[in-house]
Design a protein around this motif. Structure first.
Motif, PDB file in Angstrom:
ATOM      1  N   GLU A 166      -4.942   2.048  -5.049  1.00 42.94           N
ATOM      2  CA  GLU A 166      -3.738   1.497  -4.352  1.00 42.94           C
ATOM      3  C   GLU A 166      -4.006   0.083  -3.583  1.00 42.94           C
ATOM      4  O   GLU A 166      -5.515  -0.296  -3.922  1.00 42.94           O
ATOM      5  CB  GLU A 166      -2.821   2.368  -3.594  1.00 42.94           C
ATOM      6  CG  GLU A 166      -2.979   3.305  -3.954  1.00 42.94           C
ATOM      7  CD  GLU A 166      -1.964   4.072  -3.611  1.00 42.94           C
ATOM      8  OE1 GLU A 166      -2.564   4.149  -1.498  1.00 42.94           O
ATOM      9  OE2 GLU A 166      -1.704   5.758  -2.988  1.00 42.94           O
ATOM     10  N   LEU A 167      -3.130  -0.708  -3.247  1.00 43.01           N
ATOM     11  CA  LEU A 167      -3.524  -2.039  -2.953  1.00 43.01           C
ATOM     12  C   LEU A 167      -3.677  -1.444  -1.497  1.00 43.01           C
ATOM     13  O   LEU A 167      -3.449  -0.134  -0.755  1.00 43.01           O
ATOM     14  CB  LEU A 167      -2.258  -3.045  -1.638  1.00 43.01           C
ATOM     15  CG  LEU A 167      -1.307  -3.138  -3.808  1.00 43.01           C
ATOM     16  CD1 LEU A 167       0.091  -3.679  -3.448  1.00 43.01           C
ATOM     17  CD2 LEU A 167      -2.085  -4.876  -4.042  1.00 43.01           C
ATOM     18  N   VAL A 168      -4.771  -2.801  -0.410  1.00 43.88           N
ATOM     19  CA  VAL A 168      -5.031  -2.489   0.263  1.00 43.88           C
ATOM     20  C   VAL A 168      -4.687  -3.097   2.352  1.00 43.88           C
ATOM     21  O   VAL A 168      -4.116  -4.182   1.741  1.00 43.88           O
ATOM     22  CB  VAL A 168      -6.843  -2.679   0.753  1.00 43.88           C
ATOM     23  CG1 VAL A 168      -7.252  -2.482   1.496  1.00 43.88           C
ATOM     24  CG2 VAL A 168      -7.639  -2.198  -0.774  1.00 43.88           C
ATOM     25  N   PRO A 169      -4.167  -1.863   2.637  1.00 44.77           N
ATOM     26  CA  PRO A 169      -3.770  -2.245   4.180  1.00 44.77           C
ATOM     27  C   PRO A 169      -4.931  -2.517   4.827  1.00 44.77           C
ATOM     28  O   PRO A 169      -5.420  -2.966   4.904  1.00 44.77           O
ATOM     29  CB  PRO A 169      -3.771  -0.693   4.651  1.00 44.77           C
ATOM     30  CG  PRO A 169      -3.667   0.136   3.642  1.00 44.77           C
ATOM     31  CD  PRO A 169      -4.700  -0.149   2.754  1.00 44.77           C
ATOM     32  N   ASN A 170      -4.003  -3.635   5.430  1.00 42.38           N
ATOM     33  CA  ASN A 170      -4.321  -4.883   6.083  1.00 42.38           C
ATOM     34  C   ASN A 170      -3.358  -5.242   6.729  1.00 42.38           C
ATOM     35  O   ASN A 170      -2.404  -5.669   7.250  1.00 42.38           O
ATOM     36  CB  ASN A 170      -5.372  -6.174   5.135  1.00 42.38           C
ATOM     37  CG  ASN A 170      -4.459  -7.161   4.116  1.00 42.38           C
ATOM     38  OD1 ASN A 170      -3.928  -7.704   4.583  1.00 42.38           O
ATOM     39  ND2 ASN A 170      -3.958  -6.443   3.249  1.00 42.38           N
ATOM     40  N   ALA A 171      -4.079  -6.554   8.567  1.00 45.84           N
ATOM     41  CA  ALA A 171      -3.546  -7.109   9.501  1.00 45.84           C
ATOM     42  C   ALA A 171      -2.079  -7.974   8.679  1.00 45.84           C
ATOM     43  O   ALA A 171      -1.095  -7.650   9.271  1.00 45.84           O
ATOM     44  CB  ALA A 171      -4.234  -7.271  10.949  1.00 45.84           C
ATOM     45  N   PRO A 182       0.854  -1.094  -0.050  1.00 51.07           N
ATOM     46  CA  PRO A 182       0.190  -0.157  -0.357  1.00 51.07           C
ATOM     47  C   PRO A 182       0.527   1.344  -0.976  1.00 51.07           C
ATOM     48  O   PRO A 182       2.076   1.170   0.368  1.00 51.07           O
ATOM     49  CB  PRO A 182      -0.873  -0.681   1.417  1.00 51.07           C
ATOM     50  CG  PRO A 182      -0.970  -1.511   1.476  1.00 51.07           C
ATOM     51  CD  PRO A 182       0.482  -2.155   0.906  1.00 51.07           C
ATOM     52  N   GLY A 183       0.623   2.466  -0.770  1.00 50.50           N
ATOM     53  CA  GLY A 183       1.127   3.987  -0.375  1.00 50.50           C
ATOM     54  C   GLY A 183       1.960   3.478  -1.969  1.00 50.50           C
ATOM     55  O   GLY A 183       3.154   4.402  -2.029  1.00 50.50           O
TER      56      GLY A 183
END
Length: 388
Positions: A313-318, A23-24
């Motif tokens: 964008e790619l998705v932030p996840n745990a 992400p980012g």
């Protein structure tokens, strides 16, 4: 081009991304998350460049050449195998001799962008792929003259800056004869003619018209992002991206969604922004299931990646998990050969991928698509809602 920058590379040299996209990721939108990227910009105005491709021992790679209009061609595992080789990259009007043991590879313009991708099936593979990156080498046969001046960077919020770049492209990249009639009317606003952009924009009426035109153009492009290609079970099957011909609206839409698009023979990519009922994909409202009759047919590998609908964008996840595909560890395939995948905010298991709290879209990519994908025998199933 900025020699004062710590990231300066110059022409005819690779700049390698040493980590998988997360992400980012800054260079462009809708990136792969299962290949390492490398970039290079070629200046062939003074002569060819020699490209060395190392043996990759079966690992997928593509050296994707893009001209200033986004048209693509490849030296890749698909086109030239994985044994490696040496290639002389030259324009169509170059007439010199080719060294023994070297393959001539023609490109259409003196200024080209290389977007190279090398398969990295997991984070554990990254150190090996980094070593491969360093073995892809560009060697100029002559040095650029250094006499060419380049326009300043610009964004789509800066119409004058954008037009200066477009004028540079027209002057240095050339225009097909069939397009000269399209370029001629732009001479009045500083593109392809004796009047500079600054001179044209000094007229308030011209400036107002250009800004209005840019606003209209951006609106058309954004409204077309989800209409990219032919509808297929709620997905969009691409036209032949990377070969736009005279379809300027399609070219603009594809390159807004994500620059560096490859031809379908290399990378067959479906996208979907909606479910089986035609409703936008929204992780805050629903979980989703995708039941494929079989794994996407690809000679090299396939993947389905989640992207945020707002940021692209790619998705932030745990879990730091952004995709599912043929390289996913412990991927579960059903006894009949079908594959069931889930997309939810609380994703669990190897066949599941997290989605954002809001709008998102999916990209299904097949690297080296097989005949049944190219001829339409295989198509992805629609994405269906799951009860929460």
């Amino acid at each position: 081009m900025d020699r004062q920058s710590g990231e300066f590379v110059g022409f005819n040299r690779f700049a390698h991304d040493r980590n998988l996209a997360t992400p980012g990721y800054a260079p462009f939108k809708t990136p792969n998350a299962d290949t390492l990227y490398s970039n290079a910009y070629l200046d062939l105005s003074q002569g060819p460049v020699l490209l060395t491709v190392p043996p990759t021992k079966g690992r997928y790679y593509t050296v994707n050449f893009l001209d200033l209009y986004g048209n693509a061609s490849n030296i890749s595992a698909r086109t030239h195998g994985t044994r490696g080789g040496r290639f002389l990259i030259a324009t169509t009007d170059w007439g010199g001799s080719v060294p023994a043991g070297v393959t001539l590879f023609r490109v259409t313009q003196p200024y080209m962008w290389i977007l190279m991708r090398i398969e990295a099936e997991s984070p554990k593979a990254v150190p090996e792929v980094r070593k491969l990156q360093d073995q892809f080498i560009l060697e100029p046969t002559t040095e650029p003259s250094g006499k060419v001046s380049y326009p300043a960077p610009a964004t789509l919020d800066d119409p004058a800056g954008f037009l200066k770049i477009l004028n540079w492209v027209v002057e240095n990249g050339g225009v097909r004869n069939e397009e000269l009639g399209h370029i001629h009317p732009w001479r009045g606003i500083g593109v392809g003619g004796p009047v500079s952009v600054d001179e044209a924009m000094s007229d308030e009426a011209v400036q107002e018209g250009v800004r209005a035109g840019f606003g209209d153009a951006k609106l058309v492009i954004m409204r077309n992002l989800a209409q990219n290609g032919t509808p297929t079970n709620g997905w969009r099957e691409p036209f032949d991206i990377g070969r736009y011909g005279f379809n300027y609206e399609y070219r603009a839409t594809v390159n807004t969604l994500g620059t560096g698009a490859n031809v379908r023979l290399e990378n067959f990519a479906f996208t979907t922004f909606e479910d089986a009922q035609g409703e936008p994909l929204d992780g805050a409202k629903h979980d989703y299931v995708l039941r494929l009759k079989s794994a996407p047919p690809a000679d090299f590998f396939w993947s389905i990646t989640v992207y945020d609908g707002q940021t692209q964008e790619l998705v932030p996840n745990a879990k730091s998990k952004y995709l599912v595909g043929g390289n996913t560890p412990d991927l579960i395939t059903n006894k009949d050969g079908s594959v069931t995948l889930t997309f939810s905010m609380s994703a669990k298991g190897p066949n599941a991928v997290p989605v954002p709290h809001g709008l998102f879209y999916l990209a299904l990519r097949a690297q080296g698509p097989r005949r049944e994908m190219l001829d339409g025998t295989w198509r992805p199933s629609p994405l269906k809602k799951l009860a929460k």
